[in-house]
Design a protein around this motif. Structure first.
Motif, PDB file in Angstrom:
ATOM      1  N   HIS A 186       0.857  -1.183   0.000  1.00 58.00           N
ATOM      2  CA  HIS A 186       0.000   0.000   0.000  1.00 58.00           C
ATOM      3  C   HIS A 186       0.901   1.244   0.000  1.00 58.00           C
ATOM      4  O   HIS A 186       2.046   1.174   0.451  1.00 58.00           O
ATOM      5  CB  HIS A 186      -0.893   0.007   1.250  1.00 58.00           C
ATOM      6  N   VAL A 193      -1.286   6.540   2.441  1.00 58.62           N
ATOM      7  CA  VAL A 193      -2.030   5.711   3.389  1.00 58.62           C
ATOM      8  C   VAL A 193      -1.185   5.635   4.658  1.00 58.62           C
ATOM      9  O   VAL A 193       0.034   5.477   4.577  1.00 58.62           O
ATOM     10  CB  VAL A 193      -2.255   4.284   2.823  1.00 58.62           C
ATOM     11  N   LYS A 211     -12.397  -0.949  12.120  1.00 61.43           N
ATOM     12  CA  LYS A 211     -13.756  -1.483  12.106  1.00 61.43           C
ATOM     13  C   LYS A 211     -13.766  -2.808  12.868  1.00 61.43           C
ATOM     14  O   LYS A 211     -12.721  -3.360  13.203  1.00 61.43           O
ATOM     15  CB  LYS A 211     -14.234  -1.692  10.670  1.00 61.43           C
ATOM     16  N   SER A 213     -14.325  -5.758  11.924  1.00 59.58           N
ATOM     17  CA  SER A 213     -13.809  -6.952  11.253  1.00 59.58           C
ATOM     18  C   SER A 213     -12.814  -6.532  10.178  1.00 59.58           C
ATOM     19  O   SER A 213     -12.786  -5.362   9.763  1.00 59.58           O
ATOM     20  CB  SER A 213     -14.949  -7.754  10.605  1.00 59.58           C
ATOM     21  N   ASP A 216     -14.742  -5.370   6.954  1.00 61.37           N
ATOM     22  CA  ASP A 216     -15.346  -4.037   7.052  1.00 61.37           C
ATOM     23  C   ASP A 216     -14.278  -2.958   6.967  1.00 61.37           C
ATOM     24  O   ASP A 216     -14.528  -1.864   6.455  1.00 61.37           O
ATOM     25  CB  ASP A 216     -16.127  -3.906   8.363  1.00 61.37           C
ATOM     26  N   THR A 220     -13.729  -0.004   3.467  1.00 63.91           N
ATOM     27  CA  THR A 220     -13.724   1.457   3.496  1.00 63.91           C
ATOM     28  C   THR A 220     -13.022   2.028   2.260  1.00 63.91           C
ATOM     29  O   THR A 220     -13.309   3.156   1.866  1.00 63.91           O
ATOM     30  CB  THR A 220     -13.046   2.006   4.772  1.00 63.91           C
ATOM     31  N   CYS A 221     -12.120   1.264   1.683  1.00 66.32           N
ATOM     32  CA  CYS A 221     -11.478   1.693   0.430  1.00 66.32           C
ATOM     33  C   CYS A 221     -11.830   0.779  -0.744  1.00 66.32           C
ATOM     34  O   CYS A 221     -11.762   1.199  -1.895  1.00 66.32           O
ATOM     35  CB  CYS A 221      -9.961   1.719   0.576  1.00 66.32           C
ATOM     36  N   HIS A 222     -12.137  -0.473  -0.454  1.00 61.15           N
ATOM     37  CA  HIS A 222     -12.379  -1.465  -1.515  1.00 61.15           C
ATOM     38  C   HIS A 222     -13.829  -1.957  -1.417  1.00 61.15           C
ATOM     39  O   HIS A 222     -14.083  -3.152  -1.275  1.00 61.15           O
ATOM     40  CB  HIS A 222     -11.387  -2.627  -1.382  1.00 61.15           C
ATOM     41  N   MET A 223     -14.747  -1.021  -1.502  1.00 62.06           N
ATOM     42  CA  MET A 223     -16.148  -1.335  -1.225  1.00 62.06           C
ATOM     43  C   MET A 223     -16.767  -2.231  -2.279  1.00 62.06           C
ATOM     44  O   MET A 223     -17.770  -2.895  -2.031  1.00 62.06           O
ATOM     45  CB  MET A 223     -16.932  -0.030  -1.109  1.00 62.06           C
ATOM     46  N   GLU A 224     -16.157  -2.266  -3.469  1.00 64.18           N
ATOM     47  CA  GLU A 224     -16.711  -3.118  -4.525  1.00 64.18           C
ATOM     48  C   GLU A 224     -16.606  -4.602  -4.153  1.00 64.18           C
ATOM     49  O   GLU A 224     -17.319  -5.439  -4.691  1.00 64.18           O
ATOM     50  CB  GLU A 224     -15.990  -2.852  -5.857  1.00 64.18           C
ATOM     51  N   ARG A 226     -17.473  -5.843  -1.385  1.00 67.17           N
ATOM     52  CA  ARG A 226     -18.464  -6.184  -0.358  1.00 67.17           C
ATOM     53  C   ARG A 226     -19.548  -7.103  -0.902  1.00 67.17           C
ATOM     54  O   ARG A 226     -20.088  -7.931  -0.188  1.00 67.17           O
ATOM     55  CB  ARG A 226     -19.077  -4.893   0.188  1.00 67.17           C
ATOM     56  N   GLY A 227     -19.887  -6.920  -2.194  1.00 61.96           N
ATOM     57  CA  GLY A 227     -20.915  -7.770  -2.772  1.00 61.96           C
ATOM     58  C   GLY A 227     -22.265  -7.531  -2.111  1.00 61.96           C
ATOM     59  O   GLY A 227     -22.561  -6.398  -1.751  1.00 61.96           O
ATOM     60  N   PRO A 228     -23.038  -8.585  -1.860  1.00 65.90           N
ATOM     61  CA  PRO A 228     -22.737  -9.959  -2.254  1.00 65.90           C
ATOM     62  C   PRO A 228     -22.834 -10.152  -3.768  1.00 65.90           C
ATOM     63  O   PRO A 228     -23.447  -9.357  -4.460  1.00 65.90           O
ATOM     64  CB  PRO A 228     -23.801 -10.782  -1.518  1.00 65.90           C
ATOM     65  N   THR A 237     -15.608 -13.681   1.422  1.00 64.57           N
ATOM     66  CA  THR A 237     -16.690 -13.246   2.312  1.00 64.57           C
ATOM     67  C   THR A 237     -16.302 -13.380   3.780  1.00 64.57           C
ATOM     68  O   THR A 237     -16.933 -12.799   4.642  1.00 64.57           O
ATOM     69  CB  THR A 237     -17.964 -14.085   2.082  1.00 64.57           C
TER      70      THR A 237
ATOM     71  N   GLN B 212     -19.150   7.764   1.970  1.00 60.68           N
ATOM     72  CA  GLN B 212     -19.210   7.265   3.347  1.00 60.68           C
ATOM     73  C   GLN B 212     -19.602   8.407   4.271  1.00 60.68           C
ATOM     74  O   GLN B 212     -19.086   9.522   4.143  1.00 60.68           O
ATOM     75  CB  GLN B 212     -17.855   6.700   3.779  1.00 60.68           C
ATOM     76  N   TYR B 235     -21.761   2.366  -2.555  1.00 62.15           N
ATOM     77  CA  TYR B 235     -20.852   2.105  -3.680  1.00 62.15           C
ATOM     78  C   TYR B 235     -21.671   2.093  -4.965  1.00 62.15           C
ATOM     79  O   TYR B 235     -22.686   1.400  -5.052  1.00 62.15           O
ATOM     80  CB  TYR B 235     -20.143   0.759  -3.498  1.00 62.15           C
TER      81      TYR B 235
END
Lengths: 327, 734
Positions: A186, A193, A211, A213, A216, A220-224, A226-228, A237, B212, B235
């Protein structure tokens, strides 16, 4: 009038030069410089005693508290010197030669003030908000003091500056110091970062994350991710940390090890799944499980697929393309 | 206070006298102000890298082709002491691609607002020379005809994040605060992708928006504290689908549709509380409830030009994804006796997948039993922890702790309620028990340190077998056995030991040393019936740091680290069918010994050469070697196919060595009280023999294993040497 003032000045100067011993103790008549009641301290710890901040950072600049938020008396919550260091009577009343006794609470690296006592000082004001869980945090239970990381008497507290924060964190976390210099990392050293982008060291979340977990935190940066997804990849998952080491790796994309080794840590060896790591001898060699994107050369949507296109193009003899995360 | 100087004429007294006499000359105020008033700085300069640095310049916004670089940083602070009002403007890298800036107005203890902008760029170190048409768009065409005359171009892939933030703070009542933070991010760019059915090159066009929001109310008293609020995140993917077509006729010329993640959002309510029963006993409580939703249209639901051989999707056009997360955590910390403290917690964390189980494509395809029904993934984890610390002999403490983590997982279900086919054996329960002992010495002037030992045992219930037979018995034969021979790395039964020793030692007032040694061992079990997967793991780290303050003007530091991570794992290969052993049987085993070894060194010097000149130097060296030893047993003859074959493949993966050397020199010369000039010089050398984008002979990787090849060639730069020079003018003021 001017003559009278100059005489007064001379009297003060004489007093200063010829009553040094008396002046070693605090001067009750001295004015406050920064904080309410700080004269008892700043009459000795004044500009002559103070060290201007330098790049060597050898000792704190006492008066630099005035540059910080702790130095704003318009904010009624601002503490005085003795709120943090204690009344320190023996220190204040010291007369004569020799070193005075230390204040009741002091915070230098070689302090003998117990960690709990040092931290209680800060928690008097900073127990609420995001510091609520400090006492049950990993750091608190490994004898880390607030002042192990934070410098109060400076307007540049390194740990609160994302460009310099690693200097503080790496003084204990040596493994991470090495890892952030691996080829895949990173942008921590690049200052984009910070450790605190992912870690809340004042909290008691697992791995001191921001967060509750790992996933979670990553979202915060890689929200795509999250799915499902219509077709999910089970470890995605559960915990991103199953496959990734976020601090840095020699494998691309922060993977703990390369394909096919990583994939074969879970998947069976039937057919092409069981390929040994090999480098193709040229285009058309087939079996690209090791080079380029490895297994992801085909299983391209490895974090999950929303496709319902289910068979191979024109050759519908194969397995389900989307379920195997190929599109 | 300088304790060695007891006869010290107090300037404040003199100042007071002079102030009284002369009405406060400006120089006296200036001297005090310099020490107690916030300082602003503006730095403007220019820098130049002599050569491109594809690897080292991935994130720093200073690739050679953009040189020279304008270097602008500023930190402008104004404070009104009477009202406690701060006004701050800060910028970093304003002249670079990864610029950031922020502005803040704060009336301390009352109200504040902050706006910030941050740009993070990532440039891929590879260059793709490709005839791909429409790269970076949602309609791409792989050129598989007329390749000789097809126009080609160089693509350097990369992404950019543009983040904008807004924060607001208000103190409503004594102890009662309100905070709200909002962050908006636009992410654009393109990454390497693939149509999936063959090793071909297309790009993933990235275009998404993330938002957010956190709003929280905090109330703090001496006795108890509360913080509660709302977290929301959204998102939005601006590209639903990529259509990949082909220019020529071939076996695989039908369009392929590549899906993206759908729009999703999550909403969380949280409450965190703390209560001090006594000055030494405190309880905390955390409650969280979150719902994540993904109800975007399935990207392929509107597709009409499906290939004839591919059946259209059926069923709902949305996933209606819904995942609830709950957290309840209770903590207690106490010091019941003067020398004894306790830390206990109980944590319940549940991720409950409530997405409907449905079928989204037509049944009737080969391997129908693995039709893509939605699979739920739910986890319930209960963690309990108890740790006690006893302090003795003033400087020692002994800690013993125990943590038990129990995880329940859903078993995948089919639409019909039966268990869905899975491709990896799974456990529905995984438990881990960890014990920890530590002896620590602290509060000593000269030597502090700790030694700790951790042991954990992870196990679980019996595996549910992959594919058609879902029993937890082993030995049914055929494919059921062949596909159930590997212990998944995150569920495998494992014993873990970690030993860590660290020492802080100051033999001289001017010298401090820090030693740290860590050794960890993992041993994986369950190999009697499932013989493959990770077998052993080792991690070790030895490090030494030294800081020597030679004089009040000269400080030196040095550090060295040796680290090693090893993983030994077994795996196997088997015929798809028709092997000598019959059918899928007779797998041939292979054993891999993977190692990453690093040697890292740092040297630093800070020298205040004169009252006007500061000099600094840093030397950093990093070398890592990755080894991929394999012991491969050949497959019996017969059957199809056999991987690998010596004709086309190297049969093995060579070691990879990465080396980075960076020498950084700087000097800062003070022109006058408010002006400085800074000079920087960096010499950077990076070398790698990483074969990720190479063939066995070291030639660049070319896409194409079959007729669809478009000959996209990937170039890397294994050796990068570059020098950086910069000059900056720094102006300070109050």
């Amino acid at each position: 009038m001017n003559i009278a003032r100059q005489m007064l000045a001379l009297a003060f100067c004489a007093s200063a030069f010829f009553s040094a011993a008396a002046l070693a103790a605090s001067d009750p008549d001295a004015p406050d410089l920064i904080l309410k009641g700080d004269a008892k301290c700043t009459s000795c710890h004044d500009e002559a005693d103070d060290t201007k901040p330098t790049m060597l950072d050898l000792r704190p600049s006492i008066l630099a508290i005035g540059k910080t938020k702790h130095g704003v008396i318009a904010d009624g919550r601002t503490p005085s010197c003795t709120d943090c260091h204690g009344e320190s009577e023996s220190h204040l009343n010291h007369k004569g030669s020799g070193n005075p006794p230390k204040p009741d609470r002091w915070f230098a690296k070689n302090t003998d003030t117990p960690v709990d006592a040092r931290n209680e000082t800060c928690l008097t004001c900073h127990q609420g908000g995001k510091h609520m869980n400090w006492q049950s945090s990993i750091h608190a239970n490994r004898d880390v003091a607030c002042t192990s990381c934070h410098k109060v008497h400076t307007d540049h507290d390194k740990v609160r500056d994302k460009r310099d924060q690693t200097e503080v964190c790496f003084s204990c976390h040596k493994e991470q110091r090495v890892q952030v210099n691996r080829p895949s990392h990173h942008p921590v050293l690049e200052g984009k970062v910070a450790c605190s982008s992912c870690h809340d060291v004042h909290n008691d979340n697992p791995k001191t994350l921001i967060k509750s977990s790992t996933n979670d935190t990553c979202y915060t940066c890689h929200m795509e991710k999250r799915g499902p997804f219509v077709h999910s990849h089970q470890p995605v998952t559960e915990d991103c940390g199953i496959c990734h080491n976020p601090h840095g790796t020699t494998s691309p994309n922060l993977l703990k090890s390369r394909p096919p080794f990583l994939c074969q840590s879970c998947h069976d060896g039937l057919s092409h799944h069981g390929a040994a790591a090999s480098l193709p001898r040229g285009p058309g060699s087939g079996n690209f499980q090791t080079v380029a994107r490895g297994c992801l050369n085909c299983h391209t949507n490895i974090h999950g697929s929303n496709s319902t296109q289910n068979s191979s193009d024109g050759s519908a003899t194969g397995y389900n393309q989307s379920q195997s995360l190929r599109r | 206070m300088d304790s060695n100087n007891t006869f010290n004429p107090r300037l404040s007294v003199i100042t007071l006298a002079l102030l009284a006499a002369f009405g406060g000359p400006a120089w006296a105020d200036d001297e005090i102000d310099e020490l107690i008033k916030p300082e602003s700085t503006v730095s403007i300069g220019v820098g130049h890298w002599s050569n491109d640095r594809p690897q080292q310049g991935i994130y720093d916004g200073m690739r050679e082709n953009e040189s020279p670089h304008l270097l602008i940083d500023a930190d402008i602070v104004k404070r009104d002491d009477a009202t406690g009002t701060w006004l701050r403007f800060e910028t970093r890298n304003l002249g670079l691609d990864n610029r950031e800036f922020s502005g803040e107005w704060l009336r301390q203890g009352n109200i504040g607002i902050k706006v910030d902008y941050n740009r993070i760029t990532r440039e891929s170190p590879q260059t793709f020379n490709t005839p791909l048409q429409g790269a970076g768009t949602t309609n791409q065409t792989v050129v598989n005809s007329g390749l000789a005359t097809a126009p080609r171009r160089d693509l350097t892939l990369g992404t950019t994040r543009e983040q904008t933030g807004l924060s607001f703070y208000k103190n409503l009542l004594p102890g009662l605060e309100f905070n709200v933070n909002f962050k908006h991010e636009e992410k654009t760019g393109e990454r390497a992708w693939s149509p999936g059915h063959a090793v071909q090159f297309v790009t993933e066009p990235v275009d998404s928006t993330t938002r957010q929001l956190e709003a929280a109310l905090s109330y703090t008293t001496k006795k108890w504290q509360l913080r509660g609020g709302y977290n929301g995140s959204w998102y939005k993917n601006n590209n639903p689908l990529v259509r990949v077509g082909y220019t020529g006729a071939a076996s695989n010329t039908n369009p392929t549709y590549l899906s993206f993640p759908g729009d999703n959002e999550a909403h969380q309510l949280f409450l965190n509380g703390g209560y001090n029963f006594t000055p030494t006993t405190r309880a905390t409580l955390k409650l969280e409830y979150a719902r994540a939703l993904q109800d975007d249209y399935l990207p392929t639901s509107g597709v009409t030009d499906w290939p004839a051989a591919v059946q259209a999707a059926v069923g709902p056009d949305k996933l209606d994804g819904k995942v609830d997360t709950r957290l309840a955590q209770f903590g207690l910390t106490s010091r019941p006796f003067k020398n004894f403290s306790l830390n206990a917690s109980l944590r319940y964390h549940e991720t409950k997948d409530k997405t409907p189980i449905r079928t989204f494509s037509t049944a009737g395809q080969p391997y129908n039993a693995t039709a893509p029904d939605y699979v739920r993934n739910s986890y319930k984890t209960i963690t309990s922890k108890l740790e006690g610390t006893y302090r003795f002999a003033e400087v020692y403490s002994f800690t013993a702790g125990l943590e038990d983590k129990r995880q329940d997982r859903d078993r995948p279900l089919r639409v019909t309620g039966a268990e869905k086919d899975i491709v990896v054996p799974l456990r529905s329960e995984v438990d881990e028990l960890t014990g920890r002992l530590e002896l620590r010495r602290s509060l000593s002037d000269t030597a502090n340190g700790s030694v700790s030992w951790l042991h954990s045992k992870r196990s679980g219930n019996r595996y549910k077998r992959a594919l058609w037979d879902h029993s937890d018995d082993i030995g049914l034969g055929g494919l059921q056995d062949v596909r159930n021979l590997t212990n998944p790395l995150h569920m495998a039964k494992r014993d873990r030991d970690r030993l860590r020793v660290s020492v802080d030692w100051s033999p001289l007032e001017a010298l401090s040393l820090q030693f740290s040694a860590e050794e960890g061992r993992d041993k994986y079990h369950d190999h009697s019936t499932m013989v493959n997967g990770l077998d052993k793991g080792t991690n070790r780290l030895y490090t030494i740091d030294a800081v020597y303050t030679a004089t009040d003007a000269l400080k030196l530091n040095a550090w060295y680290s040796y680290d090693q991570n090893k993983a030994e794992q077994s795996h196997y290969r088997t015929h798809t069918t028709g092997g000598a052993g019959g059918g899928f049987g007779d797998p041939a085993f292979k054993y891999s010994d993977l190692q990453d070894t690093g040697n890292s060194l740092g040297l630093g010097l800070r020298w205040e050469a004169t009252s006007r000149l500061d000099i600094g130097a840093d030397l950093e060296f990093f070398r890592s070697v990755s080894q991929y030893d394999q012991d491969v047993v050949p497959l019996d003859a017969g059957g199809v196919p056999v991987f690998p074959t010596t004709a086309n493949l190297s049969l093995g993966a060579p070691d990879i060595e990465n080396k980075l050397l960076r020498l950084s020199l700087f000097s800062v010369y003070t022109l006058d009280k408010s002006s400085k000039v800074r000079f920087d010089f960096i010499h950077e050398r990076w070398k790698t023999d990483d074969w990720t984008w190479q063939f066995a002979d070291g030639s660049p990787f070319v896409y194409g294993a079959n007729v669809n090849t478009d000959g996209t060639t990937v170039y890397t730069k294994p050796k990068q040497v570059s020098n950086f020079v910069a000059v900056r003018y720094i102006y300070s003021f109050r």
